[in-house]
Design a protein around this motif. Structure first.
Motif, PDB file in Angstrom:
ATOM      1  N   ARG A 332       0.914  -1.042   0.077  1.00  0.00           N
ATOM      2  CA  ARG A 332      -0.177   0.114  -0.055  1.00  0.00           C
ATOM      3  C   ARG A 332       0.815   1.231   0.148  1.00  0.00           C
ATOM      4  N   SER A 333       1.802   1.173   0.766  1.00  0.00           N
ATOM      5  CA  SER A 333       2.877   2.575   0.800  1.00  0.00           C
ATOM      6  C   SER A 333       3.413   2.608  -0.459  1.00  0.00           C
ATOM      7  N   ARG A 334       3.895   1.619  -1.180  1.00  0.00           N
ATOM      8  CA  ARG A 334       4.743   1.905  -2.492  1.00  0.00           C
ATOM      9  C   ARG A 334       3.463   2.270  -3.522  1.00  0.00           C
ATOM     10  N   THR A 335       2.320   1.798  -3.441  1.00  0.00           N
ATOM     11  CA  THR A 335       1.192   2.157  -4.468  1.00  0.00           C
ATOM     12  C   THR A 335       0.938   3.752  -4.180  1.00  0.00           C
ATOM     13  N   ARG A 336       0.753   4.050  -3.038  1.00  0.00           N
ATOM     14  CA  ARG A 336       0.548   5.780  -2.568  1.00  0.00           C
ATOM     15  C   ARG A 336       1.411   6.202  -3.194  1.00  0.00           C
ATOM     16  N   LYS A 337       3.019   5.907  -3.056  1.00  0.00           N
ATOM     17  CA  LYS A 337       4.274   6.780  -3.497  1.00  0.00           C
ATOM     18  C   LYS A 337       3.909   6.988  -4.868  1.00  0.00           C
ATOM     19  N   LYS A 338       3.744   5.987  -5.599  1.00  0.00           N
ATOM     20  CA  LYS A 338       3.445   5.999  -7.009  1.00  0.00           C
ATOM     21  C   LYS A 338       2.446   6.970  -7.571  1.00  0.00           C
ATOM     22  N   VAL A 339       1.254   6.727  -6.654  1.00  0.00           N
ATOM     23  CA  VAL A 339       0.262   7.862  -6.971  1.00  0.00           C
ATOM     24  C   VAL A 339       0.487   9.294  -6.846  1.00  0.00           C
ATOM     25  N   LEU A 340       1.300   9.430  -5.802  1.00  0.00           N
ATOM     26  CA  LEU A 340       1.637  10.870  -5.329  1.00  0.00           C
ATOM     27  C   LEU A 340       2.685  11.394  -6.399  1.00  0.00           C
ATOM     28  N   ALA A 341       3.561  10.288  -6.769  1.00  0.00           N
ATOM     29  CA  ALA A 341       4.400  10.799  -7.881  1.00  0.00           C
ATOM     30  C   ALA A 341       3.979  11.228  -9.359  1.00  0.00           C
ATOM     31  N   HIS A 342       2.781  10.416  -9.449  1.00  0.00           N
ATOM     32  CA  HIS A 342       2.262  10.488 -10.889  1.00  0.00           C
ATOM     33  C   HIS A 342       1.393  11.760 -10.881  1.00  0.00           C
ATOM     34  N   GLU A 343       0.840  12.270  -9.560  1.00  0.00           N
ATOM     35  CA  GLU A 343       0.114  13.435  -9.750  1.00  0.00           C
ATOM     36  C   GLU A 343       0.957  14.680  -9.565  1.00  0.00           C
ATOM     37  N   ALA A 344       2.288  14.323  -9.047  1.00  0.00           N
ATOM     38  CA  ALA A 344       3.190  15.539  -8.893  1.00  0.00           C
ATOM     39  C   ALA A 344       3.559  15.628 -10.288  1.00  0.00           C
TER      40      ALA A 344
END
Length: 346
Positions: A332-344
């Motif tokens: 979940r942590s890795r998925t959240r980081k990927k989502v945040l990176a994509h949004e940024a």
């Protein structure tokens, strides 16, 4: 969706789930990489094949692991089962060599296992010696006793009835497998259809509270060691029968480690309390199937224990609720980081 997730969560939390998955994965692996693994043939009215071999060769481990399950359920351990196995086999073989009738020799071997279990139970329950130390005594001395009985030699037996115990067939099924099935049913009925199983779980969870509740914990503790001794003796006679002789030095060597692994893989906690006889059978079959697979693939003997250890560790980790929780949180942590990176980035 929530209902599906809830049912899946309940399924994965079952103590039988992960050993079943491990055994299933081994079977799938053999289906693709071991030609003829699932072939079963009938020769002279007997069933033959790799699956039959796993059942037949895994029978002694299943029997010992069933007894070990009850000992561990009361927060104990019995590392002397390999030595008890050697004593029982050597005594039965020696008596038959001295022309003692098969039935009496068999009973003597089983009685030796009961006495050894009673000795362990007395040390643990009455004298309050730590289970590891108490059973270490017989682990050390037992092999010497077995060698004294056999004179340090391998005793060979030609008695047809004795050979039948470990090598005979009934309706094409190995007789040893039938013995293991009968023992499992008897122990299951004893532990799940009487109050004894509940008393055992209570003593394993909290011995002091059990005593205040009126449960005679000393008798319960002694009984499980007696059952463990009997199981070890029965396994010893089966192994001895398979090789038509008794090898007091090598018979059952280190089998106690595989038995403990089978119990733990099957879901029984080393801290005592709840126990799972069905899970133990799955754990023992998993270990035997793994050994058979490794040898079939031609893995060098010096690497077998390493491969077995890696696979067992993997299954044990997957069985751990804490490990699975850490694994899910990491994903979940890795998925959240990927989502945040994509949004940024967007």
């Amino acid at each position: 969706m929530n209902s599906y997730s809830s049912r899946w969560g309940e399924l994965t939390r079952s103590k039988l789930f992960w050993p079943s998955v491990g055994l299933l994965l081994l079977m799938v692996f053999n289906f693709f990489f071991t030609p003829g693994f699932f072939e079963i043939s009938i020769q002279n009215g007997h069933l033959y094949g790799s699956l039959i071999d796993i059942l037949n060769r895994g029978t002694p481990l299943i029997i010992i692991a069933l007894g070990m399950t009850l000992v561990i359920a009361k927060e104990g351990i019995d590392i002397s089962v390999g030595s008890i196995l050697a004593i029982a086999a050597s005594l039965a073989a020696y008596l038959m060599q001295q022309h003692v009738p098969f039935g009496l020799a068999l009973l003597a071997g089983l009685a030796a296992g009961l006495l050894c279990g009673l000795w362990n139970g007395y040390l643990v329950a009455r004298l309050k010696i730590q289970p590891m130390i108490a059973t270490l005594i017989l682990l050390t001395v037992g092999r010497g006793i077995a060698q004294l009985i056999s004179g340090g030699q391998i005793i060979t037996i030609s008695n047809p009835a004795y050979r039948f115990v470990g090598g005979g067939y009934v309706l094409g099924i190995p007789f040893a497998v039938i013995l293991a099935a009968v023992l499992f049913i008897l122990l299951y009925l004893l532990m799940r259809r009487t109050a004894l199983g509940l008393f055992l779980e209570s003593v394993g969870a909290n011995r002091v509270s059990s005593a205040y509740a009126g449960i005679h914990s000393t008798r319960i503790m002694t009984l499980v060691y007696v059952i463990s001794g009997f199981c070890a003796a029965l396994a010893g006679i089966i192994i001895s029968s398979n090789i038509t002789g008794a090898d007091s030095n090598n018979a059952g060597l280190w089998i106690e480690l595989d038995a403990i692994l089978a119990v733990v893989i099957g879901g029984t906690s080393m801290r005592g309390g709840r126990f799972y006889l069905g899970g133990t059978v799955l754990g023992a079959l998993f270990i035997q199937a793994l050994s058979t697979t490794i040898y079939t693939l031609g893995v060098p003997p010096e690497s077998v224990m390493v491969v077995k250890a890696v696979v067992v560790i993997a299954v044990s980790l997957m069985q751990s609720d804490a490990f699975r929780s850490m694994f899910r949180n990491g994903l979940r942590s890795r998925t959240r980081k990927k989502v945040l990176a994509h949004e940024a980035a967007s």
